[in-house]
Design an enzyme around this catalytic site. Structure first.
Site, PDB file in Angstrom:
ATOM      1  N   ASP A  41       1.076  16.458  -4.807  1.00  0.00           N
ATOM      2  CA  ASP A  41      -0.335  16.304  -5.064  1.00  0.00           C
ATOM      3  C   ASP A  41      -0.303  17.019  -6.963  1.00  0.00           C
ATOM      4  O   ASP A  41       0.372  17.392  -7.338  1.00  0.00           O
ATOM      5  CB  ASP A  41      -1.563  17.178  -5.244  1.00  0.00           C
ATOM      6  CG  ASP A  41      -3.108  17.415  -5.526  1.00  0.00           C
ATOM      7  OD1 ASP A  41      -3.271  16.507  -4.419  1.00  0.00           O
ATOM      8  OD2 ASP A  41      -3.891  18.078  -6.173  1.00  0.00           O
TER       9      ASP A  41
ATOM     10  N   THR B 136       0.917  17.951  -0.883  1.00  0.00           N
ATOM     11  CA  THR B 136       1.785  18.394  -1.422  1.00  0.00           C
ATOM     12  C   THR B 136       2.478  18.525  -0.722  1.00  0.00           C
ATOM     13  O   THR B 136       2.461  19.134   0.282  1.00  0.00           O
ATOM     14  CB  THR B 136       1.050  19.706  -2.797  1.00  0.00           C
ATOM     15  OG1 THR B 136       1.651  20.046  -3.421  1.00  0.00           O
ATOM     16  CG2 THR B 136       0.569  20.685  -0.838  1.00  0.00           C
ATOM     17  N   ALA B 137       4.021  18.852  -1.683  1.00  0.00           N
ATOM     18  CA  ALA B 137       5.512  19.691  -0.304  1.00  0.00           C
ATOM     19  C   ALA B 137       5.095  20.715   0.214  1.00  0.00           C
ATOM     20  O   ALA B 137       5.562  20.486   1.259  1.00  0.00           O
ATOM     21  CB  ALA B 137       6.608  19.836  -1.593  1.00  0.00           C
TER      22      ALA B 137
ATOM     23  N   GLY C 220       4.627  12.897  -7.948  1.00  0.00           N
ATOM     24  CA  GLY C 220       5.001  13.565  -6.529  1.00  0.00           C
ATOM     25  C   GLY C 220       4.371  15.029  -5.783  1.00  0.00           C
ATOM     26  O   GLY C 220       4.214  15.209  -6.985  1.00  0.00           O
TER      27      GLY C 220
ATOM     28  N   VAL D  79      10.848 -29.029  21.325  1.00  0.00           N
ATOM     29  CA  VAL D  79      11.054 -28.024  20.691  1.00  0.00           C
ATOM     30  C   VAL D  79      11.103 -29.201  19.637  1.00  0.00           C
ATOM     31  O   VAL D  79      11.048 -27.853  17.957  1.00  0.00           O
ATOM     32  CB  VAL D  79      12.131 -27.255  20.433  1.00  0.00           C
ATOM     33  CG1 VAL D  79      12.509 -26.519  19.432  1.00  0.00           C
ATOM     34  CG2 VAL D  79      12.748 -26.223  22.021  1.00  0.00           C
TER      35      VAL D  79
ATOM     36  N   MET E  29      10.091  24.042  -7.401  1.00  0.00           N
ATOM     37  CA  MET E  29      11.600  24.299  -7.796  1.00  0.00           C
ATOM     38  C   MET E  29      12.320  25.861  -8.476  1.00  0.00           C
ATOM     39  O   MET E  29      12.428  26.625  -9.214  1.00  0.00           O
ATOM     40  CB  MET E  29      10.934  24.084  -9.662  1.00  0.00           C
ATOM     41  CG  MET E  29      10.126  22.712  -9.722  1.00  0.00           C
ATOM     42  SD  MET E  29       8.640  22.448 -11.166  1.00  0.00           S
ATOM     43  CE  MET E  29       7.786  23.075 -10.852  1.00  0.00           C
TER      44      MET E  29
ATOM     45  N   LYS F  89      10.858  14.019 -15.388  1.00  0.00           N
ATOM     46  CA  LYS F  89      11.947  15.545 -16.205  1.00  0.00           C
ATOM     47  C   LYS F  89      12.922  16.076 -14.264  1.00  0.00           C
ATOM     48  O   LYS F  89      12.433  16.564 -13.652  1.00  0.00           O
ATOM     49  CB  LYS F  89      10.759  16.818 -16.608  1.00  0.00           C
ATOM     50  CG  LYS F  89       9.672  16.385 -17.783  1.00  0.00           C
ATOM     51  CD  LYS F  89       8.816  17.442 -17.857  1.00  0.00           C
ATOM     52  CE  LYS F  89       7.836  16.746 -18.821  1.00  0.00           C
ATOM     53  NZ  LYS F  89       6.885  15.819 -18.461  1.00  0.00           N
TER      54      LYS F  89
ATOM     55  N   ASP G 153       7.201  10.012 -11.969  1.00  0.00           N
ATOM     56  CA  ASP G 153       8.361  10.738 -11.853  1.00  0.00           C
ATOM     57  C   ASP G 153       9.509  10.447 -10.774  1.00  0.00           C
ATOM     58  O   ASP G 153       9.316   9.635 -10.161  1.00  0.00           O
ATOM     59  CB  ASP G 153       7.603  12.403 -11.626  1.00  0.00           C
ATOM     60  CG  ASP G 153       6.180  13.165 -12.278  1.00  0.00           C
ATOM     61  OD1 ASP G 153       6.462  12.286 -13.670  1.00  0.00           O
ATOM     62  OD2 ASP G 153       5.041  13.265 -11.928  1.00  0.00           O
TER      63      ASP G 153
ATOM     64  N   PRO H 173      18.524 -39.832  22.301  1.00  0.00           N
ATOM     65  CA  PRO H 173      19.014 -40.210  22.332  1.00  0.00           C
ATOM     66  C   PRO H 173      17.229 -41.136  24.111  1.00  0.00           C
ATOM     67  O   PRO H 173      16.973 -42.321  23.784  1.00  0.00           O
ATOM     68  CB  PRO H 173      19.822 -39.705  23.592  1.00  0.00           C
ATOM     69  CG  PRO H 173      19.988 -38.164  23.607  1.00  0.00           C
ATOM     70  CD  PRO H 173      19.416 -38.348  22.264  1.00  0.00           C
TER      71      PRO H 173
ATOM     72  N   PRO I  82       5.036  14.145  -0.755  1.00  0.00           N
ATOM     73  CA  PRO I  82       6.297  14.194  -1.050  1.00  0.00           C
ATOM     74  C   PRO I  82       7.438  13.468  -1.204  1.00  0.00           C
ATOM     75  O   PRO I  82       8.485  13.890  -1.038  1.00  0.00           O
ATOM     76  CB  PRO I  82       6.164  15.527   0.401  1.00  0.00           C
ATOM     77  CG  PRO I  82       5.565  15.446   1.075  1.00  0.00           C
ATOM     78  CD  PRO I  82       4.020  14.413   0.505  1.00  0.00           C
TER      79      PRO I  82
END
Length: 469
Positions: A301, A329-330, A299, A23, A381, A268, A246, A43, A223
């Site tokens: 599309d 898209t979400a 976010g 090792v 929204m 926004k 965004d 040793p 999303p």
């Protein structure tokens, strides 16, 4: 991040290895490869150490460790089978502010040695922070098969050309664009074929052609789940000079953006400072005209309630080249993760997407069409207008008992789904937070069967489902 990954210059620096077995030799061999001045205490030395000692590659100090041997040492490695000795090396090194690694004992390590893919001068290091070294080794083996052997030679040729390039191309941005073209083009192919001289000529020729030209990539970030990004989106995000993003773009997605890109939030969001759309348009034009590679990250599309079309019109009028990379898209992503199919032969033959960001004095929506049965209605929204939406749909014929769902932070680890009936929509909205998606239709009931995240025992629960009492 448990450890800061750094690459140390060990050339001619004194490094101490305590241990003389297999090792210890593996660690010593790496130090020698890095040009270190290796000093050994043990040793007994195995055959590899004996050969290195005879060749003058290492210095043998003593059979037993003493803290005094750490004086003037740059870093130390303890690789013995005696815990007391390893502990003493660690304690003594810490007292002297010497970097120390105790093999297979992460509690006594101020640095750890990663698994390495060596394509010098290209070095790839993989670490599990000491938690799963076998996993790190398996990852290294995969990378060994993926990374071609000529990478190191390509880096060497590029390094020799850097000074000449600086005379022809004076800006950092233009030089970066040059190297991206070179490493992804004919130069790379020539080096792979062993035609080094022709590869150098290709660099010289390419350096006379590169002219920084600004461009914009309009990218849908999906999303929230970074795994839903397209490969093309990831490539462009890694090449970006400037990223306008965004609020809806998740932190997981933002972590994949090129580290030294300039990040500008133009989102926004209610209760936060919002950048007017006109200012965002001006920023896109401004940076592109300065020769920057601009990514406009949205976010979902960009063409689904994202105002992407408006931004591209501005770029077109300004004569700026652009491209579009669609995103999930979400409505598609969030409903899929919640187990809600948008269409179903028995329950919904159509699906409609609308925005709930409505103004009472300019509502142009055809509510009689939106309120039809056998249809899935997805509202972006819509939380602030939930009461108006509930009233309009019921007034125009949708049954008050129609199933509804509000999906918060769709596809993300903290996704939450609130379910009820249409006459409860306004009440559900009071218990919800943006960003959220409203789904109206009989398909919502299928989520009990199809919410697949809850059915995987090995998968962490990906969303919480809440029902009104």
């Amino acid at each position: 991040m448990d450890y800061l990954p750094i690459f140390a210059d060990l050339k001619h620096r004194p490094c101490l290895v305590v241990g003389g077995g297999d090792v210890a030799w593996r660690k010593t061999r790496m130090l020698l490869k890095a040009g270190a001045d290796v000093r050994v205490i043990a040793p007994k030395l195995n055959a590899d150490f004996q050969r290195a000692l005879q060749a003058g590659d290492i210095t043998f100090l003593a059979e037993e460790f003493s803290p005094l041997y750490l004086d003037g040492i740059f870093l130390a490695i303890a690789a013995t089978d005696r815990k007391a000795v390893n502990a003493l090396v660690y304690q003594s090194a810490n007292q002297r502010q010497v970097m120390v690694n105790v093999v297979d004992d992460t509690q006594r390590c101020s640095f750890i040695v990663p698994s390495i893919v060596d394509r010098s001068p290209i070095i790839v290091a993989i670490s599990s922070s000491g938690q799963a070294p076998v996993l790190a080794r398996l990852i290294r083996e995969k990378l060994e098969s993926l990374l071609p052997q000529h990478l190191g030679r390509m880096a060497e040729i590029a390094g020799k050309f850097r000074t000449r390039l600086a005379k022809n191309i004076t800006t950092l941005t233009a030089r970066r664009h040059f190297w991206e073209q070179a490493f992804d083009g004919r130069f790379s192919e020539l080096v792979a074929a062993g035609q080094d001289q022709e590869a150098e000529h290709e660099l010289h020729s390419l350096s006379k052609k590169v002219e920084p030209q600004g461009q914009v990539a309009l990218i849908g970030a999906g999303p929230g789940d970074a795994g839903l990004l397209t490969l093309r989106a990831l490539q462009l995000m890694q090449q970006a000079d400037v990223v306008l993003y965004d609020y809806l773009v998740s932190d997981e997605v933002m972590d994949l953006v090129r580290r030294d890109a300039e990040l500008i939030c133009v989102g926004k969001k209610a209760g936060f400072h919002s950048v007017p759309q006109e200012e965002t348009n001006q920023l896109l034009v401004h940076y592109a005209q300065r020769g920057k590679r601009v990514v406009r990250l949205k976010g979902g599309d960009p063409f689904v309630f994202g105002r992407g079309g408006e931004e591209l019109e501005v770029l077109f009028d300004a004569g700026i080249p652009f491209q579009v990379v669609p995103g999930i898209t979400a409505a598609a992503g969030a409903t899929a993760y919640a187990g809600i199919p948008l269409t179903h032969r028995d329950y919904a033959q159509t699906a409609m997407f609308i925005t709930g960001h409505l103004k009472p004095d300019s509502d142009q929506l055809d509510w009689s069409t939106l309120a039809r049965d056998k249809q899935t209605l997805v509202i972006y929204m819509g939380l602030l207008k939930a009461q108006d939406i509930e009233l309009q749909l019921i007034t125009h014929g949708r049954a008050p008992e129609t199933p509804v769902a509000i999906i918060e932070r769709g596809t993300q680890k903290n996704q939450k789904v609130l379910k009820g009936q249409l006459h409860e929509l306004a009440q559900l909205a009071q218990h919800s937070a943006s960003p959220a998606l409203i789904v109206v239709g009989e398909v919502v009931n299928l989520s009990e069967k199809l919410h697949w995240f809850e059915k995987q025992e090995q998968q962490p629960q990906h969303s919480a489902v809440v029902k009104l009492a």
